[in-house]
Design a protein around this motif. Structure first.
Motif, PDB file in Angstrom:
ATOM      1  N   LEU A   1       0.946  -1.326  -0.001  1.00  0.00           N
ATOM      2  CA  LEU A   1      -0.009  -0.086  -0.128  1.00  0.00           C
ATOM      3  C   LEU A   1       0.747   1.349  -0.094  1.00  0.00           C
ATOM      4  N   THR A   2       1.905   1.085   0.947  1.00  0.00           N
ATOM      5  CA  THR A   2       2.985   2.335   0.878  1.00  0.00           C
ATOM      6  C   THR A   2       3.616   2.422  -0.437  1.00  0.00           C
ATOM      7  N   GLN A   3       4.035   1.526  -0.956  1.00  0.00           N
ATOM      8  CA  GLN A   3       4.838   1.559  -2.225  1.00  0.00           C
ATOM      9  C   GLN A   3       4.030   2.089  -3.077  1.00  0.00           C
ATOM     10  N   CYS A   4       2.868   1.649  -3.509  1.00  0.00           N
ATOM     11  CA  CYS A   4       2.245   2.090  -4.957  1.00  0.00           C
ATOM     12  C   CYS A   4       1.468   3.422  -4.861  1.00  0.00           C
ATOM     13  N   THR A   5       1.096   3.638  -3.276  1.00  0.00           N
ATOM     14  CA  THR A   5       0.738   5.069  -3.104  1.00  0.00           C
ATOM     15  C   THR A   5       1.595   5.948  -3.536  1.00  0.00           C
ATOM     16  N   GLU A   6       2.815   5.672  -2.902  1.00  0.00           N
ATOM     17  CA  GLU A   6       3.928   6.792  -2.826  1.00  0.00           C
ATOM     18  C   GLU A   6       4.265   7.149  -4.117  1.00  0.00           C
ATOM     19  N   ALA A   7       4.361   5.725  -4.966  1.00  0.00           N
ATOM     20  CA  ALA A   7       4.907   5.934  -6.401  1.00  0.00           C
ATOM     21  C   ALA A   7       3.956   6.533  -7.291  1.00  0.00           C
ATOM     22  N   ILE A   8       2.594   6.748  -7.009  1.00  0.00           N
ATOM     23  CA  ILE A   8       1.721   7.466  -7.885  1.00  0.00           C
ATOM     24  C   ILE A   8       1.493   8.630  -7.423  1.00  0.00           C
ATOM     25  N   GLY A   9       1.963   9.147  -6.261  1.00  0.00           N
ATOM     26  CA  GLY A   9       1.671  10.436  -5.635  1.00  0.00           C
ATOM     27  C   GLY A   9       0.284  10.683  -5.236  1.00  0.00           C
ATOM     28  N   TRP A  10      -0.126   9.723  -4.483  1.00  0.00           N
ATOM     29  CA  TRP A  10      -1.448   9.252  -3.940  1.00  0.00           C
ATOM     30  C   TRP A  10      -1.929  10.890  -3.044  1.00  0.00           C
ATOM     31  N   LYS A  11      -1.090  10.989  -2.180  1.00  0.00           N
ATOM     32  CA  LYS A  11      -1.401  12.008  -1.192  1.00  0.00           C
ATOM     33  C   LYS A  11      -1.612  13.271  -1.966  1.00  0.00           C
ATOM     34  N   ASP A  12      -0.683  13.812  -2.854  1.00  0.00           N
ATOM     35  CA  ASP A  12      -0.993  14.828  -3.592  1.00  0.00           C
ATOM     36  C   ASP A  12      -1.741  15.072  -4.735  1.00  0.00           C
ATOM     37  N   LYS A  13      -2.301  13.778  -5.050  1.00  0.00           N
ATOM     38  CA  LYS A  13      -3.132  13.819  -6.515  1.00  0.00           C
ATOM     39  C   LYS A  13      -4.538  13.534  -6.197  1.00  0.00           C
ATOM     40  N   ARG A  14      -4.781  12.650  -5.073  1.00  0.00           N
ATOM     41  CA  ARG A  14      -6.245  12.190  -4.796  1.00  0.00           C
ATOM     42  C   ARG A  14      -6.934  13.414  -4.530  1.00  0.00           C
ATOM     43  N   GLY A  15      -7.863  13.524  -5.368  1.00  0.00           N
ATOM     44  CA  GLY A  15      -9.210  14.430  -5.355  1.00  0.00           C
ATOM     45  C   GLY A  15      -8.537  16.079  -5.729  1.00  0.00           C
ATOM     46  N   LYS A  16      -7.357  16.036  -6.259  1.00  0.00           N
ATOM     47  CA  LYS A  16      -6.840  17.198  -6.287  1.00  0.00           C
ATOM     48  C   LYS A  16      -6.223  17.587  -7.655  1.00  0.00           C
TER      49      LYS A  16
ATOM     50  N   ALA B   1      -8.616  -3.477 -12.223  1.00  0.00           N
ATOM     51  CA  ALA B   1     -10.026  -2.863 -12.520  1.00  0.00           C
ATOM     52  C   ALA B   1     -10.414  -1.896 -11.383  1.00  0.00           C
ATOM     53  N   PRO B   2     -10.765  -2.181 -10.394  1.00  0.00           N
ATOM     54  CA  PRO B   2     -11.299  -1.185  -9.327  1.00  0.00           C
ATOM     55  C   PRO B   2     -10.080  -0.038  -9.118  1.00  0.00           C
ATOM     56  N   ALA B   3      -9.077  -0.336  -9.162  1.00  0.00           N
ATOM     57  CA  ALA B   3      -8.071   0.852  -9.093  1.00  0.00           C
ATOM     58  C   ALA B   3      -8.470   1.967 -10.325  1.00  0.00           C
ATOM     59  N   ILE B   4      -8.806   1.379 -11.400  1.00  0.00           N
ATOM     60  CA  ILE B   4      -9.219   2.184 -12.468  1.00  0.00           C
ATOM     61  C   ILE B   4     -10.399   2.995 -12.316  1.00  0.00           C
ATOM     62  N   ALA B   5     -11.557   2.018 -11.841  1.00  0.00           N
ATOM     63  CA  ALA B   5     -12.781   2.649 -11.592  1.00  0.00           C
ATOM     64  C   ALA B   5     -12.975   3.922 -10.331  1.00  0.00           C
ATOM     65  N   ASN B   6     -11.867   3.167  -9.499  1.00  0.00           N
ATOM     66  CA  ASN B   6     -11.862   4.287  -8.662  1.00  0.00           C
ATOM     67  C   ASN B   6     -11.056   5.688  -8.942  1.00  0.00           C
ATOM     68  N   ALA B   7     -10.448   5.484  -9.696  1.00  0.00           N
ATOM     69  CA  ALA B   7      -9.632   6.662 -10.261  1.00  0.00           C
ATOM     70  C   ALA B   7     -10.618   7.668 -11.318  1.00  0.00           C
ATOM     71  N   VAL B   8     -11.501   6.651 -12.129  1.00  0.00           N
ATOM     72  CA  VAL B   8     -12.365   7.399 -12.954  1.00  0.00           C
ATOM     73  C   VAL B   8     -13.493   8.064 -11.978  1.00  0.00           C
ATOM     74  N   PHE B   9     -13.577   7.627 -10.845  1.00  0.00           N
ATOM     75  CA  PHE B   9     -14.681   8.452  -9.906  1.00  0.00           C
ATOM     76  C   PHE B   9     -13.698   9.557  -9.494  1.00  0.00           C
ATOM     77  N   ASP B  10     -12.698   9.416  -8.980  1.00  0.00           N
ATOM     78  CA  ASP B  10     -11.725  10.698  -8.450  1.00  0.00           C
ATOM     79  C   ASP B  10     -11.670  11.717  -9.648  1.00  0.00           C
ATOM     80  N   ALA B  11     -11.525  11.081 -11.196  1.00  0.00           N
ATOM     81  CA  ALA B  11     -11.366  12.103 -11.991  1.00  0.00           C
ATOM     82  C   ALA B  11     -12.680  12.916 -12.403  1.00  0.00           C
ATOM     83  N   VAL B  12     -13.954  12.326 -12.460  1.00  0.00           N
ATOM     84  CA  VAL B  12     -15.023  12.839 -13.015  1.00  0.00           C
ATOM     85  C   VAL B  12     -16.257  12.648 -12.145  1.00  0.00           C
ATOM     86  N   GLY B  13     -15.864  11.766 -11.138  1.00  0.00           N
ATOM     87  CA  GLY B  13     -17.081  11.783 -10.126  1.00  0.00           C
ATOM     88  C   GLY B  13     -18.108  10.686 -10.314  1.00  0.00           C
TER      89      GLY B  13
END
Lengths: 764, 764
Positions: free
Chosen positions: A407-422, A725-737
């Motif tokens: 969880l740490t690795q992938c979220t850090e790699a993707i910039g989770w904290k800085d990007k989620r919802g932002k 699949a869910p990572a993408i679906a969740n990202a789609v929600f994050d992107a366009v709700g």
């Protein structure tokens, strides 16, 4: 220094042969007098065969044999339910089902002869969806199967109702998943012949030579010893080449009938029709959480569609229903899962084996609920994650888990904290991030009360080794892994270890490549085989050097006195002397290992089925074009807890390949059906991801050092397909709700959802 | 009742495949892209290669490769003396030596290309007889070999001179023997290819896959693990296919050079030139006997002719010199044996391995001396015969001997008592009877300090077994014997046991088929393998039936409680459950056995080299046409002490075949040479016995039940060839009173001897 490559990236031992075009796939095999076969397949989803006339086909010059359901093998096959004939008899149950086969001197003649077979069908009403199947008034696909149910699972642990009642938040939603075609490079292929002694000899593209042997023997009416199966180089399997297709049966039946070698190689369209694709499921998931996001109750209802024959679908259903329960601490679970027959091509085993379906539902659900609770889903995953040393709700003993680190690795790699919802929107393009967490088995005591393997090593007098194992390498790296183990145990160079392809006459019994079992099961067996060989070397060296064995070490291609390394004998010298002496013999040893796991109990469905469990987490960034609805994966990082990476390059290959396959399933691939018939059975119309449709794939390795795994390793072939699949679906929600509950996430669905949301907004 | 076929005549397990034409000999193998090779051979016995131009051959369309001594493998080969190159370089040493080879797309093109190779030879003086070789002024065949001596043996035990001085009768004579071509149905044949991993893969007609592998590796510069040798079905060997010919080296070199499969199949003429024929020897034998015919002293001088390369001839020489010493009680023996090079095709291993040569001399000699002493040679054999429990003059421990019974059987069968010296003459046709007695080894600790074998058994879940052994079956029945052992040990039907052909990748190390070693060595290994499999079955049955193992028996395809046979589990059930259970594994076990014999010591040449010794005796009746000199065998009975006949039909086949081969050597077969060149290298001119030239062969089995042999068995493949020649020579004397000392016994020699005797009579 030692010669071990454990933990080092090395090319696959069979890479050179493949790259140079030397590897021999079943379709490459040419035997004198070999016939070529083609299969006539049903054009209808459901029909009665009224008349079948092969006389014109038989009369075509060059045709040697035509075989049909009437005169073909009469023993039905199937993993658990023996319900399928090699060739349909009387009735066809899916479009693509084998109706007849022709063996002729050329493939062209065989194809022409297929066209000359006259079949008169009486088309019957076809059940094409599980909803139709479950209609009490529906006809049955197989006589006597009430409501067309192939398999049903119910369980209830803890007190789900009470837990829901006490939950802070309860959410229920329904998700649907579609079938994915395995999409390997090499379609199903077999060459079968009758050997000099009248035994059936078969080269086939398979994940399990011994399972193929067993089925051929049963269906063709031979003792298993009269059947020899050799796994030819196999160009991908992804679950599709375990035991659910008829290719090798067709070849075997024709070889026995003609007494000649027969080649049966699917073309791509045939393979689309013949291969099992993954099990489509409709999952209704209800979760209860406490205020901090802890899952306190879970209820699952699943309806899966196994198509016309159940194959491995019941096992897949079990995984969908149960596996994800074990990754969480929650102890209140209830499930009712059903898999039903339809008149569609069979669905069954596929990389992830039911895990992808539930992962989509569960990880989507967690994202939804985290948002409702105003929590970061990362924290929800963390708080729920089971820990090493714990036993899960179904009795799974978690020996190791690297999920938190994943969880740490992938979220850090993707910039989770800085990007989620932002992430900012640029014109019609919106970006978002999403994540998911999963678990998988490393082995599974499921086929019978055994999840073992035996590895045989012949140590030659040049100090090099030849390995025999019946575990299949279909590209995932099993052969390289086994060579690495033996090279490590004997401390000889990897290039000094050769491994043969599985051959049921000479290779020890093994189940084959499924359930991500090979690294942990055969890896441990290989350690024992290597130790057995080393023990023989050390025992002999002890005699020759007159030094107690415990004062010796096997290192750097020799056995030497630890305290005085100048006193030594090379492995080559020892292997040679092991033969040429009084009481000598060549060193040819076996090592066996069987997981101390528990057989799947049909009543309780409780117990530790796998010696170890793999975990993974993935985070992605996507871009959604709100004008076209197109979703593009911009970045992806999957972190795979494989225990210990023998060969990091191979693990990255698995992780990245799996992540791409997940992208394909999520965004691009979809079997298009017309009245039960696949209409896009080719790589132009069945759009698997191409390099320009995926980002540079990134992956990370988490080494949780499993206490049971060989040198700490666990399986790494399947886990990484689960979270995509869910990572993408969740990202789609994050992107366009918008929340897409139904895979694949096509532009049409995204546009429709955006439209609905806008209308909803308007209405609000 | 049990299923064992031990002691029962059964067809060879590979008979059906052979009879139906399904057995795959090396020459039958067809691989995609396979090239066909032909070898250019020296037409001269000795010459310098002045110029070798392959350009025209290379330019011929379809030619893919030409290889010569200049660019071919540069590592010399040979069993002990590494003195021979795959292709001659600079000088050729025999007519027929490999000078170059061509690989082309068809055999015809290869043959045409051979004709296009230009070789300019400078013919050199050739040494064609051992007498020339030993001339101190003779040139040397190999530089540095003084007097052209390849190997020399001297020994002296007891006090020979004193014994001769005290002997009642001393007789000395010189005998000569000629070379016999092995005459197998299938000439030397190999297909070699480079596999997907770049390893050399070879199918070849051989008596020893592992010895071939080792030589290929050494000569072609590969580690043994990079070479895989599979013994193809082999149509006879008779010693010629051990390791003395270059066929597989040529194929291997061309395959490595071209990267393609290459087929090298000798035609019959090529095979006559390339195969080792038996070692011609000139034997001077001096025996001293007491008044009762007891041998009290023996002195032997031998000069053998190994041809241009020594191969196995030194070992053959040892056998000629020493073996027959061990069948008698006499302890005073002296020998000087020499084998020399000549510029003739190599001579070496042949069924009987040097035994036939000395048997001819010794049994002729005994007949002569018995007549001088007015004794029946039968009684002379009896009185001299070593007994079980005795240790021979060279330290051989006689565990069993059926020689007395052999003597009884064969003489009774032939009507010895009534016929010897008493057969009437009818016109020009005189009849007589003769006999001879011999011994042979069953195994020989000669190649290295090991005479062992390992047999592997895979027991399948249908309760049937698959055997892997590297011991070669070239027609003698090794495969059937091993199957019988495993069927017996597991008490399952013979048809439930399958045996694979030797494959150096998967079959355990074994030396191969030579020295009549396979039945005793591999038979014992197979017993151990069978016991190991049985132990696994019984151990599991003990657990499942909850009965101590010692109360169980493995019989009739099941393991059952001795006291209550209704409590049972079938072998199939047990084999299956042995896999499918906690800690399970497939039953795949090995058994090894190494004879507790002594390595041939070069200094003392003393010690028990074989685990057991076989004996035989033969009596024949012949008819001599005094007008033509033609000798015809009228009746023949060979009694073979094989310890225990696993398969009487197979023993009779061996005995009768050997006896016919002896008749051929004695009366019909003769390599005709013209200046060192074989001029009758075909079956029209090299007259092997045809059915009309031999009587209905008769043979008897004597079961001496050897204490070390498997179920009492000893080797039975070679012994019966040993007594034929002297039995016939003695019968000729009995018929017409002439003693032929020089084989073969041609009409010309008989006529000349009759003429000489008449002249002698006239002079008298």
């Amino acid at each position: 220094m030692n010669a071990s490559t454990l933990g080092t990236s090395v090319p696959q031992v069979n890479a050179k042969a493949k790259v140079l075009g030397r590897a021999q796939y079943a379709g490459d095999i040419q035997l004198p007098g070999m016939l070529h076969a083609k299969v006539l397949r049903s054009p209808y989803a459901h029909a009665r065969i009224v008349r079948l006339d092969v006389s014109q086909a038989l009369a075509l010059p060059g045709v040697k044999c035509v075989i049909t359901g009437e005169d073909g093998p009469q023993v039905p096959w199937g993993v658990h339910k023996k319900e399928r004939l090699t060739f349909a008899k009387g009735v066809v149950r899916f479009a693509g089902e084998e109706v007849a086969a022709v063996a002729a001197v050329t493939e062209e003649i065989a194809r022409d002869a297929i066209d000359l077979i006259e079949v008169e069908y009486e088309e019957l009403p076809a059940i094409l969806t599980p909803e139709e199947s479950l209609d009490p008034d529906a006809p049955t696909v197989h006589p006597g199967r009430v409501n067309n149910i192939a398999h049903e699972i119910r369980y209830h642990r803890g007190d789900v109702d009470a837990a829901f009642a006490q939950a802070h938040l309860v959410h229920e939603a329904t998700y649907t998943t579609h079938a994915q075609y395995p999409g390997y490079m090499e379609p199903m292929a077999t060459v079968a012949t009758v050997d000099a002694d009248g035994r059936l000899q078969v080269w086939t593209s398979t994940q399990s030579a011994h399972l193929v042997r067993g089925r051929l023997a049963t269906v063709l009416g031979l003792p298993v010893s009269q059947v020899r199966v050799i796994q030819s180089t196999t160009g991908g399997g992804f679950g599709g080449k375990i035991i659910e297709d008829a290719n090798s049966l067709v070849a075997g039946a024709l070889a026995l009938r003609t007494g000649k070698p027969v080649r049966v190689v699917n073309n791509r369209l045939e393979d689309f029709m013949a291969a099992p694709s993954s099990l489509p499921e409709r999952i209704t998931l209800k979760l209860g959480m406490d205020r901090e996001g802890r899952i306190v109750a879970k209820e699952v209802r699943i309806v899966g569609d196994c198509g016309a024959y159940s194959g491995l679908a019941p096992e897949v259903l079990h995984v969908s229903a149960m596996r994800s329960d074990n990754m969480h601490r929650n102890t209140n679970v209830r499930s009712h899962a059903t898999v039903v027959y339809t008149h569609t091509p069979p669905h069954g085993a596929f990389r992830g084996f039911g895990g992808t379906q539930m992962s989509f539902a569960l990880n989507s659900h967690i994202d939804v609920m985290a948002r409702k609770l105003d929590l970061d889903p990362l924290q929800v995953h963390r708080i729920n994650a089971i820990e090493a040393g714990q036993t899960s709700v179904h009795g799974w003993k978690i020996g190791s888990t690297g999920l938190q680190e994943c969880l740490t690795q992938c979220t850090e790699a993707i910039g989770w904290k800085d990007k989620r919802g932002k992430l900012a929107t640029s014109g019609t393009r919106s970006r978002g991030v999403g994540m998911a967490a999963v678990m998988h088995v490393s082995g599974n005591r499921t086929i019978g009360n055994w999840d073992g393997s035996t590895v045989m090593v012949k140590l030659n007098e040049d100090g090099r080794a030849i390995i025999h194992s019946s575990e299949a390498d279909m590209g995932q790296g099993a052969q390289t892994m086994l060579c690495q183990v033996i090279a490590h145990e004997l401390d000889i160079p990897l290039s000094h270890v050769h491994i043969t392809l599985p051959d049921t006459d000479s290779s020890p019994w093994a189940i084959g490549s499924l359930a991500s079992r090979v690294t942990i099961v055969a890896g441990n067996a290989a350690i024992r085989a290597g130790q057995a060989a080393r023990e023989k070397l050390v025992t002999l060296a002890s005699q020759l050097l007159e030094v107690p064995a415990e004062q010796l070490e096997c290192a750097e291609g020799m056995v030497r006195v630890k305290a005085d390394p100048s006193r030594k004998l090379t492995v080559a010298e020892l292997a040679r002397t092991h033969i040429w002496r009084h009481g000598g013999e060549g060193i040819q040893v076996t090592g066996s290992w069987d997981a101390k796991t528990e057989m799947f109990d049909k009543e309780t469905i409780y117990g530790n089925i796998s010696p170890a469990y793999s975990f993974a987490a993935q985070a992605v960034e996507v871009e959604v074009d709100t004008e076209t609805g197109q979703v593009t994966v911009i970045d992806s990082y999957v972190a795979d807890d494989c225990g210990k990476a023998f060969n990091p390059q191979a693990v990255h290959g698995q992780s990245n390949g799996a992540a791409v396959q997940a992208i394909g399933w999520t965004l691009y691939e979809q079997l298009q059906m017309d009245n039960g018939r696949i209409v896009n059975g080719n790589f132009a119309d069945y759009t698997m991801p191409t390099p320009d449709s995926v980002p540079e794939m990134r992956s990370g390795i988490v080494e949780s050092m499993d206490p049971i795994g060989p040198y700490g390793a666990k399986g790494a072939s399947e886990t990484a397909i689960l979270p995509g699949a869910p990572a993408i679906a969740n990202a789609v929600f994050d992107a366009v709700g918008v929340r897409i509950h139904d895979l694949p996430i096509t532009p049409e669905k995204v546009l429709a959802a955006l439209r609905a949301r806008r209308q909803g907004d308007t209405h609000a």
